[in-house]
Design an enzyme around this catalytic site. Structure first.
Site, PDB file in Angstrom:
ATOM      1  N   HIS A 113       0.820  -1.202   0.000  1.00 26.49           N
ATOM      2  CA  HIS A 113       0.000   0.000   0.000  1.00 26.49           C
ATOM      3  C   HIS A 113       0.859   1.258   0.000  1.00 26.49           C
ATOM      4  CE1 HIS A 113      -2.263   3.309   1.907  1.00 26.49           C
ATOM      5  NE2 HIS A 113      -3.253   2.850   1.165  1.00 26.49           N
ATOM      6  N   CYS A 136      33.998   4.933 -25.755  1.00 21.38           N
ATOM      7  CA  CYS A 136      33.254   4.998 -24.500  1.00 21.38           C
ATOM      8  C   CYS A 136      34.069   5.835 -23.519  1.00 21.38           C
ATOM      9  CB  CYS A 136      32.991   3.603 -23.938  1.00 21.38           C
ATOM     10  SG  CYS A 136      34.429   2.525 -23.860  1.00 21.38           S
TER      11      CYS A 136
END
Length: 806
Positions: free
Chosen positions: A422, A753
């Site tokens: 919840h 990279c």
């Protein structure tokens, strides 16, 4: 024409999703699945629903409409408090009598259900289904009551009356006010459904979308022992499984990305005679250390989630249960997911922590934001009067009674709960960062304490002492221009991979294996291979605890590594994801559990026993074999054929041959099954002999940091030489130009990279002009670099276009 007889009940088989006004979203959905998805293998327990007509008949039989209207008018006019109004209405409903024809209809339907099940006084679940719930823009999560293990006619009618009363709980009234629903136009239907004996097995919640990022290609499953209410309420820390949807239909493939064991400290089961219908009891140590579902069951539920999502045409939130007597799985609820599926696709916020205090607690991160504030420790909703607006709510767990407090919080931290609890669901709906399942937040935090709640560092959320310094960067990926040059991402942390799925990246140019090893595995692979010979007793004990449940300790490494990296492979599937094999230095390897016994001491680890040289060495060859097994599992068993392997720090072509041979011996043969193998270009020898390396590898990835360091002879970590370390030095650019020419001549691809293209737009332009195939950058640099690359390509195109003739 005579008036038609009111219909007070309807079997699920007679209902469909067009019946929301008659039986509410929950019951309409159950009917839809029974009628439309049963033939596809989706099992739903049988049952029936009371109709909205039954509800209105109940109110009119007891003259309750004016009573309810007057009470609500007092609330709206400020003449009565919410708590008093809710209690007044509920008391009136609970004291009311059943109309004879309505009670008869319910009991006749119950008798038919009992006969169908083959039991007298069959145990059923009695669930509320409001006619305005489970809509795409309103979840009504837990607003009305459900009652489990209800047996017999008297107990059934009592439970149905309590369902009617729950339409007017304080939380339900306030939710309808907030959402703009007219109280007197919302009716309540009741679903009466055969109980699945999950008290003898397990149950949980499932989403057909990642609840934190909205990534739409995974199914998220939470599971706990016993009845599923403990998962929904957030009373337990459940198991968590993630499954990659696009590969579920491939034969022989098991695309389970993650299996996280939850504490599952308690479970809800049937109670004994004379007690309340259910009770909560502690779980055994075996239950706590075991997964609720096996791999086959995880995959079955995930396939059902895909079927249900495809049928409804939207992401779905489902509840499932396993019957401990028959071993069968069932879907007991399904509703539209209401948060991530409606999130804007264009804008992303990137949070980065700059400075932080000590870590105080950690749990599952809900959302991706960072918030600082003062703690307000609340034990129950009755303490709502002392909650301070804008504080960080800290409590054990939440249920719908907490919503009025949650709306006023800046962030939420709970001891218990998973991603489908919840607290998690409502926090997402409210747009609040939350950390659930910390285990001890209520013990380690105190009122008015200054803390920072960080949900921006992946799946794990962290509570830091004091107010951390952080920055927020807005990334708008909408409308980015297309580029011929691929712009890819550098990623290391699997937990953050799904955050970036909305970026239009061309894949992952560098996935760093080291992060998974150091953070998710933590053990030196050779300490697992040679565990029995390990001398460090403290390390032995720590490793034994980590590998508990694995009959073969090396399987711990392979399992954790393959699942961790698979999240990165999944985030951009089917685009290429280039995974660099481990590139720790010896001092970094030695810091892993058990690592000190297997690593030499080196004066300069940067240029020492690292990269390719380790993979065929007797010192590490068996450890490298585990890395290969993990990649092979990703490609073969999990189905991620988009994975490309990259070899770092390969000093010579002879070394390349030896590494490729070891890889082939361990199931990674270049070319087999389409496997591509790249090599890092970070040593001058890689440039000088680029043509020879190109015969052995499918591509190069330029590591600009190491290439600059070794080309210029400058230690990149030296403060004295910092101004000499320049990736745009002519010598470095010459090296890059040379490898581009040689590699392309051999039809090998070349990427880069590193952060140089992010930091220096002119360097990105140089790369584009040189014909680089791909540029790989960090996610927060992606938008800027994509724009620079597009501009560089446009400029190059303009220069190559001849002037029109005059």
């Amino acid at each position: 024409m005579p008036p038609t007889t009111p219909e007070f009940v309807a079997p699920f088989e007679a209902l469909g999703r067009g019946d929301v006004a008659r039986v509410g979203g929950k019951n309409a959905s159950l009917g839809e699945m029974v009628g439309q998805l049963g033939a596809r293998g989706v099992r739903v327990p049988p049952g029936f629903a009371t109709t909205a007509e039954a509800y209105w008949r109940f109110l009119d039989h007891n003259a309750l409409r004016p009573v309810i209207a007057e009470a609500l008018s007092d609330l709206a006019g400020g003449r009565a408090a919410l708590q008093d109004v809710g209690a007044r209405i509920r008391q009136a409903i609970l004291a009311a009598a059943w109309p004879e024809e309505t009670a008869d209809a319910i009991l006749r339907a119950y008798s038919v259900l009992c006969a169908r099940i083959g039991r007298i006084d069959a145990d059923v679940a009695v669930r509320s289904s409001a006619t305005a719930e489970d809509l795409p823009d309103a979840s009504f999560a837990g607003q009305q009551e459900s009652f489990l293990n209800i047996r017999g006619e008297d107990a059934l009618l009592a439970a149905c009356r309590r369902c009617y009363a729950s339409l007017f709980t304080d939380r339900a009234i306030s939710y309808r006010i907030a959402k703009g629903f007219d109280h007197m136009k919302v009716a309540l239907s009741i679903g009466v459904q055969q109980m699945v004996r999950s008290d003898r097995a397990g149950a949980g919640v499932m989403f057909s979308i990642d609840t934190e990022t909205g990534f739409d290609k995974v199914v998220l499953i939470n599971a706990a022992w016993g009845l599923g209410e403990t998962v929904v309420q957030g009373a337990v820390d459940p198991d968590e499984y993630q499954v990659f949807k696009p590969l579920l239909s491939e034969p022989g493939v098991q695309p389970i990305l993650e299996k996280r064991l939850g504490a599952k400290a308690q479970k809800m089961i049937y109670a004994g005679p004379g007690e309340a219908p259910t009770r909560t009891t502690p779980t055994s140590r075996k239950e706590q250390s075991s997964y609720v579902l096996d791999d086959g069951e995880i995959l079955s539920l995930a396939r059902w989630a895909c079927e249900i999502e495809a049928h409804y045409g939207c992401p779905m939130d489902m509840e499932w249960a396993k019957d401990g007597e028959s071993g069968e799985l069932f879907i007991v609820q399904a509703r539209p997911e209401t948060v991530q599926s409606r999130r804007s696709a264009g804008a992303l916020n990137s949070y980065r922590i700059l400075a932080k205090g000590a870590e105080l607690a950690r749990g599952l991160a809900i959302g991706d934001a960072v918030v600082s504030g003062r703690v307000c420790l609340i034990a129950s909703p009755e303490e709502i009067g002392r909650f301070v607006d804008g504080a960080v709510l800290v409590t054990t767990s939440t249920d719908p009674d907490w919503v009025p407090i949650m709306k006023r919080a800046a962030a939420i931290v709970t001891d218990h709960g998973g991603r489908t609890s919840h607290a998690a669901i409502v926090s997402r709906e409210l747009g609040l960062p939350a950390i659930v399942g910390t285990g001890d937040a209520t013990q380690v935090l105190h009122d008015e304490q200054e803390i920072t709640v960080s949900c921006a560092e992946g799946d794990q959320g962290f509570v830091y002492e004091g107010r951390a310094e952080f920055e927020v960067q807005a990334l708008d990926a909408a409308g980015l221009p297309p580029t011929r040059t691929q712009v890819m991402l550098n990623l290391a942390n699997p937990a953050t991979a799904f955050r970036w799925w909305r970026l239009p990246a061309d894949g992952v140019g560098l996935a760093r294996m080291e992060f998974v090893v150091s953070n998710h595995i933590r053990v030196h692979p050779m300490a697992l291979v040679r565990f029995d010979a390990l001398k460090d007793e403290a390390a032995r004990q720590a490793i034994a605890k980590l590998t508990e449940g694995y009959a073969d300790r090396t399987e711990y490494f392979v399992d954790r590594l393959s699942r961790g990296l698979s999240r990165i492979a999944a985030a951009f599937h089917p685009k290429p994801v280039i995974i660099r094999m481990s590139d720790f230095k010896t001092n970094e390897y030695a810091n892993l559990l058990g690592g000190a016994e297997f690593e030499p001491k080196e004066e300069n680890p940067m240029l020492g026993f690292r990269g390719a040289s380790r993979y065929y060495s007797p010192r590490y060859r068996d450890g490298f074999a585990l890395e290969c097994r993990a990649i092979a599992r990703m490609r073969e068993l999990m189905g991620f054929r988009n994975v490309v392997v990259m070899i770092p720090f390969c000093r010579s072509v002879g070394e390349a041959d030896r590494v490729l041979q070891v890889m082939a011996e361990n199931g990674l043969e270049r070319g087999r099954g389409g496997l591509q193998v790249y090599v890092m270009c970070e040593i001058p020898a890689n440039v000088v002999l680029a043509a020879d390396f190109a015969q052995r590898f499918d591509g190069f990835s330029i590591g600009s940091n190491d290439l600059t360091q070794l080309t210029l002879g400058v230690d990149r970590d030296s403060g004295e030489l910092a101004e000499l370390f320049d990736e745009q030095d002519p010598a470095v650019k010459w090296m890059i130009s040379q490898v581009l020419v040689a590699a392309h001549a051999a039809e090998a691809k070349v990427g880069i990279c590193g952060e140089a293209p992010s930091n220096h737009p002119e360097f990105a332009r140089f790369l584009v002009e040189g014909g680089i195939d791909s540029i790989s950058v960090s996610p927060d640099s992606f938008v800027a670099v994509k724009q620079v690359v597009a501009a560089a390509e446009a400029a190059a195109d303009a220069q190559s276009t001849p002037e029109p003739a005059v």
